[in-house]
Enzyme design. Sequence first.
Site, PDB file in Angstrom:
ATOM      1  CB  THR A   1      -0.895   0.007   1.237  1.00  0.00           C
ATOM      2  OG1 THR A   1      -0.058  -0.297   2.370  1.00  0.00           O
ATOM      3  CG2 THR A   1      -1.964  -1.050   1.159  1.00  0.00           C
TER       4      THR A   1
ATOM      5  CD  GLU B   1     -10.573  -2.819   3.639  1.00  0.00           C
ATOM      6  OE1 GLU B   1     -10.654  -4.046   3.728  1.00  0.00           O
ATOM      7  OE2 GLU B   1     -10.749  -2.057   4.604  1.00  0.00           O
TER       8      GLU B   1
HETATM    9 MO1  MOS Z   1      -8.418  -5.725   4.277  1.00  0.00          MO
HETATM   10  S1  MOS Z   1      -9.714  -7.253   3.775  1.00  0.00           S
HETATM   11  O1  MOS Z   1      -8.996  -5.308   5.823  1.00  0.00           O
HETATM   12  O2  MOS Z   1      -6.842  -6.379   4.219  1.00  0.00           O
END
Ligand code: MOS
Length: 778
Positions: A464, A720
């Site tokens: 990320t 997300e």
């Molecule tokens: Mo995410 S499914 O909280 O890595």
Amino acid sequence: MSTTTTVGVVGTPRDRVDGRLKVMGAATYPIDVTIPGLAHAVLVQSAVTSGRVRHIAVDAAERAPGVLAIITHVNAPALAHGAVTLLGPSPLPPLQSDAILHYGQHVAVVVAETREQAQSAAALIEITYERDTPVLAFNDPRTSPVFHPWTPDHDRGDVPRALAAADVQVKTTYTTAENTNNPIGLFATVAVWDGDALTVYDTTQYPHAVRDLLAAAFGIDPAGVRVLVPFVGGAFGAGLRVWPHTTLAALAARVTKRPVKVVLTRAQMFTSVGHRPNTIQQVSIGASRGGQLTAIEHVSTSSIGMVDELINLVTHGTIGAYACPNVSTRATQIRQSIPIPGWMRAPGEAEGSFALESAIDELSYALGIDPIELRVKNHAHVHPDSGLPWSSNALLDCYRQGAERFGWSARNPQPRSMRNGGQLVGYGMARAALFAYQPPCKAIASIRRDGTAFVRSGATDIGTGTYTIMTMLAADCLGVPIEHVRFGLGDSAMPEAPQEGGSGLTGALGNAVQAACIHLVGAFVNRVSDDAQSPLQGCRLESITVRDGGIQITDEPARFETYADILTRHGLDELTIEGESATPGETSSATMIVQAGRFIPYTAPSTGTRAHAGGYAAHFVEVHVDPDLGTIRVARVVSAVDGGRILNPKTVRSQILGGIAMGIGMALLEETSSDRTGRLVTTSLAEYVVPVNADVRDVDMLFVGQADSMTPLGTKGVGELAITGMAAAIANAVYHATGTRVRSLPISIEKLLRHETSSPHTSSPVAAIARTIGSASP
Ligand code: MOS
């Protein structure tokens, strides 16, 4: 001295600090770890879905070349069930009985000198089973709903009465398929024992949970367990739970008294590290003729393993989505003989938003109101339960600015009215939101006599950009040039950190890093404030600015001293201080924020005056559908995102782009399928189709909103956010293009061509869900 500007890297687009290592192949993922004397374990998995192991013949395998040990339920030592973490209980420990609860369950471990020898010996193991009929349908009379505390029902107002009184009702049923995370990095574990101390390299998003589970399983002190994962290799939720293969690697190492490595095969990844369970969802919406929502009911049923607990927030997002006085949600899980589910990017929320945002789109057609206008009209200006104003909410800007960038005004509202050559063209949109989540987190910060800073925490970076943004943040908070800042993570010996999950790590870790860095500057200030030899004598945190690897009195630039000079004069090698994230909405006496190298007191909104808001987005999608072939292309996506304060526009863009790509996969392609006996038939990327570059075309995004007031850092989770609502935006565009409403994900060519009806009530939900799990129709 470096001439780099040391304040203001946060908020600028920066390359990944670990990018070079990764492209040079120098980043060490768990699968790359090798140790002298390493032995290799291969897992043997159940070929049946339900029953018992009657006999497991291991003699031939034991005599095979290089074999060190074969462990089955017959000879495995007892392993205790690990502690409950922030995320609930972990799956049960492996090899503790002869019971088979799902296809692909680990039933034996073969340890050998090489992986090839282990694999070859594993092929010699012969297992006979006693088979039961697996439970593969929600309506199987042998199964029953699971009641646990993780997905509570919710009620506001009186839904039945409001629905009955509504001018217009939409009642529809949606299904979503099982999806499986497919990180490129195969999950791997290397376990090394030294007496009762255990070191584990493990693909995980949550090193401290692995530590605690292994300590519990083997009855050893957690302080003696060290979990290392400096690079993960992707995870998307698959690494949030501690899976049996990790325990088996440690068990194999204990039995053979050798370091042992386990690498899951791609096929094993489909059964061993969780998946997004399938759902069937009923949504009923009542509205006035003018488009005011009066009632929403959202009822979800999803699958869960035969023995497990799992948070699955399918209906959670519906509660606060709209300013609707009557809302009722129910989320039920039904036990099935399926591989143990886990979490996959926006677990529950991705599925739930598909149903809710499809239903809102259906309502917009029923009312003849533009879908954006309908959403704006019902915007929740305050939290609909508490009536509290949001801590921040730029959703209306997302609608407005996104629509403008997309060119929504060119849309003809009539379905099947827009064409481009022979292709049907559809414009669809959806609202996206993700709850605010910030678990507790600690970090530790040091500045050394050579002028470098080392900041670290036992968190992870699943790709990320955590390394990058935390390095940037520490550089700004300390006033140390970014080249002189190193950020460490992926080590359970570092301060306790939560999982990288729930889109909560940037907030949790960022607030901890900021606190640690501010405390560290404070420790330097304490050192020099009564130091007659320092130009900074008498300074306070409020009166200084950090820059260029040191501290100056804000109003007197000549009064400056580097951290290195301070350490040298005081005969210190380094100063090190720990910091902890403040709970959102709480202010401790020491809480400050850093702006342009200055330290400014931060006060949280007074208790109970704000509803803590997460991220928001509006997705706009153009699809092209071939009316003869049923092929669907997502030609264009515009996402307008309220992600709070953006630390690095470049890594944020990657998060949103990745979420959009996975949303395209969820909407159109991805489906984990089993045959009628419950054996998986999608066990490779040939059968389980994920989007490739050709499927992810023109993607544009814009960011609106501002720093959230609830935490000193002001960020919101974005990991997300983008997959949330994305499947609905695509489904809504497909409807607009074709006039066909497909309420079942993925929207495959077959489903589209079958012309699943656009009127409610006619598709059998049970048949639909049976199809998605591949069992016989009831
Ligand atoms: Mo995410 S499914 O909280 O890595």
